[in-house]
Design an enzyme around this catalytic site. Sequence first.
Site, PDB file in Angstrom:
ATOM      1  N   ASP A   1       0.853  -1.181   0.000  1.00 53.39           N
ATOM      2  CA  ASP A   1       0.000   0.000   0.000  1.00 53.39           C
ATOM      3  C   ASP A   1       0.891   1.235   0.000  1.00 53.39           C
ATOM      4  O   ASP A   1       1.950   1.252   0.621  1.00 53.39           O
ATOM      5  CB  ASP A   1      -0.972  -0.003   1.179  1.00 53.39           C
ATOM      6  CG  ASP A   1      -0.292  -0.087   2.537  1.00 53.39           C
ATOM      7  OD1 ASP A   1       0.042   0.981   3.094  1.00 53.39           O
ATOM      8  OD2 ASP A   1      -0.128  -1.207   3.044  1.00 53.39           O
TER       9      ASP A   1
ATOM     10  N   ASP B   1      -9.378   3.298   6.442  1.00 50.54           N
ATOM     11  CA  ASP B   1      -8.225   3.290   7.341  1.00 50.54           C
ATOM     12  C   ASP B   1      -8.639   4.025   8.614  1.00 50.54           C
ATOM     13  O   ASP B   1      -8.706   5.256   8.642  1.00 50.54           O
ATOM     14  CB  ASP B   1      -7.051   3.985   6.640  1.00 50.54           C
ATOM     15  CG  ASP B   1      -5.791   4.034   7.476  1.00 50.54           C
ATOM     16  OD1 ASP B   1      -5.832   3.667   8.656  1.00 50.54           O
ATOM     17  OD2 ASP B   1      -4.755   4.473   6.939  1.00 50.54           O
TER      18      ASP B   1
ATOM     19  N   GLU C   1      -7.737   4.401  12.540  1.00 46.48           N
ATOM     20  CA  GLU C   1      -6.622   4.095  13.431  1.00 46.48           C
ATOM     21  C   GLU C   1      -6.264   5.299  14.268  1.00 46.48           C
ATOM     22  O   GLU C   1      -7.067   6.229  14.430  1.00 46.48           O
ATOM     23  CB  GLU C   1      -5.417   3.643  12.594  1.00 46.48           C
ATOM     24  CG  GLU C   1      -5.028   4.657  11.517  1.00 46.48           C
ATOM     25  CD  GLU C   1      -3.644   4.429  10.956  1.00 46.48           C
ATOM     26  OE1 GLU C   1      -2.680   4.588  11.727  1.00 46.48           O
ATOM     27  OE2 GLU C   1      -3.528   4.118   9.756  1.00 46.48           O
TER      28      GLU C   1
END
Length: 237
Positions: free
Chosen positions: A27, A116, A118
């Site tokens: 990624d 994503d 986090e």
Amino acid sequence: MKYLALFALAAMASALSEKRATPLGIDVSSYQPNVDWTTVKNNGISFVYIKATEGTDYVNPSFSSQYIGATDAGLIRGGYHFAHPDLSSGATQADYFLANGGGWSADGITLPGALDIEYNPSGSECYGLTASQMVSWIQSFSNTYEAATGRYPVIYTTTDWWTTCTGNSAAFGNTNPLWIAIYSTSVGTLPAGWGYETFWQYADSGPNPGDADLFNGDAAGLTRYYSERGCVVAMIS
């Protein structure tokens, strides 16, 4: 994903050698603006996730060239969105992601988009939300994305963050594929609700640009996963 704390990678080479049949991926984001995609492909990489958006005011300036380059090299590719639950609703950010490269279609070359979610890079770890508020935010993003594409987004996270900021919610295990980030020789304990990961980000560096990832299955399973509208999680082999 550059915001993840760095962990030791002891014995990673031996762990990877046991997974050679597993499709390898990477990624990337704007930190890797000039990727030699042909070399990446020749290195055995099968798929790539590319950062598309963050919040509702950032689009990766390299996204288009990265996406086209990966496509031209024959890689399976998809976009990911870095969440900022403190700035706007999940639905708003999903719409922004969809409008700026994060969509999915059953064209046989596109990975479902990834959320994503986090550690906050610039404030409270959980963005000032309670666990129940965070779960509701993720559900809003996820449901908006699914309504637009027919696929639930992949959820990228760590077990530590998920436990702390969602109360270790098990609400997404039956709908959203898990992309777990843990820089170790095994995935360890997964967040509640998931019996296994679909993707594992196992290192933040390696012979290829960006972070290093594994798909939990074989090549045929990966093909089914990204091609079939009704496919929820990895077809483990």
